[in-house]
Design an enzyme around this catalytic site. Sequence first.
Site, PDB file in Angstrom:
ATOM      1  N   GLU A 167      -4.403  -9.017   7.995  1.00  0.00           N
ATOM      2  CA  GLU A 167      -2.997  -8.690   7.735  1.00  0.00           C
ATOM      3  C   GLU A 167      -2.131  -8.992   8.956  1.00  0.00           C
ATOM      4  O   GLU A 167      -1.024  -9.508   8.835  1.00  0.00           O
ATOM      5  CB  GLU A 167      -2.856  -7.205   7.353  1.00  0.00           C
ATOM      6  N   THR A 225      -2.433  -6.453   1.058  1.00  0.00           N
ATOM      7  CA  THR A 225      -3.595  -5.793   0.467  1.00  0.00           C
ATOM      8  C   THR A 225      -3.286  -4.317   0.263  1.00  0.00           C
ATOM      9  O   THR A 225      -2.593  -3.713   1.072  1.00  0.00           O
ATOM     10  CB  THR A 225      -4.807  -5.944   1.419  1.00  0.00           C
ATOM     11  N   LYS A 247       4.974   7.800   2.824  1.00  0.00           N
ATOM     12  CA  LYS A 247       4.520   7.036   3.999  1.00  0.00           C
ATOM     13  C   LYS A 247       5.533   7.060   5.145  1.00  0.00           C
ATOM     14  O   LYS A 247       5.238   6.604   6.250  1.00  0.00           O
ATOM     15  CB  LYS A 247       4.246   5.576   3.600  1.00  0.00           C
ATOM     16  N   ASP A 307       3.686  -6.630   2.291  1.00  0.00           N
ATOM     17  CA  ASP A 307       2.474  -5.827   2.451  1.00  0.00           C
ATOM     18  C   ASP A 307       2.825  -4.349   2.413  1.00  0.00           C
ATOM     19  O   ASP A 307       3.986  -3.974   2.587  1.00  0.00           O
ATOM     20  CB  ASP A 307       1.821  -6.178   3.802  1.00  0.00           C
ATOM     21  N   ALA A 358       1.991  -0.255   3.872  1.00  0.00           N
ATOM     22  CA  ALA A 358       1.745   0.376   5.174  1.00  0.00           C
ATOM     23  C   ALA A 358       1.252   1.790   4.910  1.00  0.00           C
ATOM     24  O   ALA A 358       1.543   2.371   3.863  1.00  0.00           O
ATOM     25  CB  ALA A 358       3.014   0.400   6.017  1.00  0.00           C
TER      26      ALA A 358
END
Length: 223
Positions: free
Chosen positions: A102, A25, A120, A80, A82
């Site tokens: 998740e 997501t 990130k 996914d 992060a």
Amino acid sequence: MNLKQQVGEKAAEYVKEGMVVGLGTGSTAYYMVEALGKRVKEGLTITGVTTSTQTKEQAEKLGIPLKTIDEVETVDLTIDGADEIDANYQGVKGGGGALLFEKIVADYSKKVIWIVDESKMVKTLGAFPLPVEVMPYGSQQLVRIFEEKGFHPTMRKNEVGENYLTDGGHYIIDLHMTKIEDPQSLAEWLDGLTGVMEHGLFLNRVNTVIVGREAGMEIIEAR
């Protein structure tokens, strides 16, 4: 093409015929799901397991066949995003509010890939607020405990200023800690609090990190 799109499309290449794939997501995972949708249209056969209502709706529109986590025995690969990844490849996730689902999908996966842009990647976790998903009943008691610890908690709100509700029907308390010195002991402490459903510390869970950098893409085999 932006960095998020680059890493999203790169990660989709790891998906092979017949796989059960955990679909993450968030803004970077969005591009990965779009790329998989294209490959499914071209004849790739996969089964998607989504981590949120948002991803489920996107995948359905693209014609990706879906099952729930309870309808599959295991997930071959989960991809996914992060919110932060530190020097030891430990992560904070849940900025999009899907952390519980998740983490469930990640824990039933043989392999986990995180896709991020270079912003990130951090030395130490904590600049991004740590999400803690909690039962509504007793949530203010948890806020009080976090305040006493000096974690600067805030209740996450939705666009109309009400308490944000996760897909699981829970609230999220964001902890503004600036620096998490010992993620392992914090995770264990949070795990022991009654009313905490899950937290955004994803420790020892990622195998491969794909980082979009201005200078080019970096693929890290973390564990």
